[in-house]
Design an enzyme around this catalytic site. Sequence first.
Site, PDB file in Angstrom:
ATOM      1  N   ASP A  46       0.838  -1.204  -0.050  1.00  0.00           N
ATOM      2  CA  ASP A  46       0.098   0.272   0.114  1.00  0.00           C
ATOM      3  C   ASP A  46       0.953   1.339  -0.002  1.00  0.00           C
ATOM      4  OD1 ASP A  46       0.860  -0.072   2.756  1.00  0.00           O
ATOM      5  OD2 ASP A  46      -0.955   0.212   3.524  1.00  0.00           O
ATOM      6  N   GLU A 117      -1.424  -5.545   8.360  1.00  0.00           N
ATOM      7  CA  GLU A 117      -0.514  -4.915   9.566  1.00  0.00           C
ATOM      8  C   GLU A 117      -1.231  -5.203  11.080  1.00  0.00           C
ATOM      9  OE1 GLU A 117      -0.061  -0.761   8.958  1.00  0.00           O
ATOM     10  OE2 GLU A 117       0.685  -1.152   6.755  1.00  0.00           O
ATOM     11  N   GLU A 184       8.938  -3.954  10.468  1.00  0.00           N
ATOM     12  CA  GLU A 184       9.558  -2.715  10.105  1.00  0.00           C
ATOM     13  C   GLU A 184       9.829  -1.929  11.152  1.00  0.00           C
ATOM     14  OE1 GLU A 184       6.712  -1.032   7.519  1.00  0.00           O
ATOM     15  OE2 GLU A 184       7.813   0.864   7.394  1.00  0.00           O
TER      16      GLU A 184
HETATM   17  O1  KIV Z   1       3.370  -1.035   1.699  1.00  0.00           O
HETATM   18  C1  KIV Z   1       4.593  -1.579   1.629  1.00  0.00           C
HETATM   19  O2  KIV Z   1       5.495  -1.119   0.983  1.00  0.00           O
HETATM   20  C2  KIV Z   1       4.736  -2.282   3.061  1.00  0.00           C
HETATM   21  C3  KIV Z   1       6.598  -2.544   3.079  1.00  0.00           C
HETATM   22  C4  KIV Z   1       7.216  -1.110   3.591  1.00  0.00           C
HETATM   23  C5  KIV Z   1       6.832  -3.668   4.204  1.00  0.00           C
HETATM   24  O3  KIV Z   1       4.275  -2.509   3.793  1.00  0.00           O
END
Ligand code: KIV
Length: 280
Positions: A46, A117, A184
């Site tokens: 996202d 998430e 992260e």
């Molecule tokens: O949306 C994204 O690019 C992510 C990565 C940073 C893991 O969730």
Amino acid sequence: MSLFKLSPYSLIDKKGKEPIVAITSYDYITAKLAEEAGIDFILIGDSSAMVVLGEEDTYSIGMEEMLIFCKAVSKGAPNTLRIGDMPFLSYQVSKEQAIYNAGRFIKEGRCHGVKIEGGEEVAEIILAIIKAGIPVLGHIGLTPQRSLELGGLKVRGKTIESAQKLLKDAQILESLGVFGIVIECVPAELAKIVTEKIKIPTIGIGAGSYTDGQILVFHDVVGLYLEMRPKFVKTYVNGFEIFKNALKNYVYECKNKKFPTEKESFKISKEILTQLLKYS
Ligand code: KIV
């Protein structure tokens, strides 16, 4: 569905044997590049909200935009494991809606799994999706879809409470049956402890070198997104400058009648040309 190099759960076999390398992609060409470069899996993240659509954060992107990106990536990297990132509000409202939206990533986006998430707070939702037969990749630490609640895009796990929460969340996600966890922006030593405590792979972004794998945003790796430059990013080529110079050359050549030349032009036969001139 086409054959792909790795299934989501076979990623687990790589833990402790070889580092896993992942990257984000949102379109046909970058997906093709990722596949040809030998990337283990692609996340249709996202983060597209920011690096493709120019938004300030990831909150605004929805299912329809994400599915367009997934379809393009699936065409560009048909033989690579592809995971779709569930956008904000696509899984929080109800389990039914979460399963339905996760299913759309598989059915319409041609992905092989989804990323969600959060830890304990989304456990029931993750379990429902897994029970529906859809592989899930977890994501803990800095979770941008909770940046309002957490007070911004900051490093997590620096206090004992948040370090303990990270570890607990990782263990909960593992017990639910996720096939891996993105971690992260947490201190490297904390990511190391988490990695050692669970049997599924950890994929780090800003989480140091001890995780089982690494993931970065495509536009960061190739130097195309300059608005934000987190400390953990390594840029391998100055893409923005390279493309800008190419475009400047194009502008220069058009303005100075150096492009197109005969080489880039089509020809018409002399007879047709003579006839044409005669009647015009
Ligand atoms: O949306 C994204 O690019 C992510 C990565 C940073 C893991 O969730």
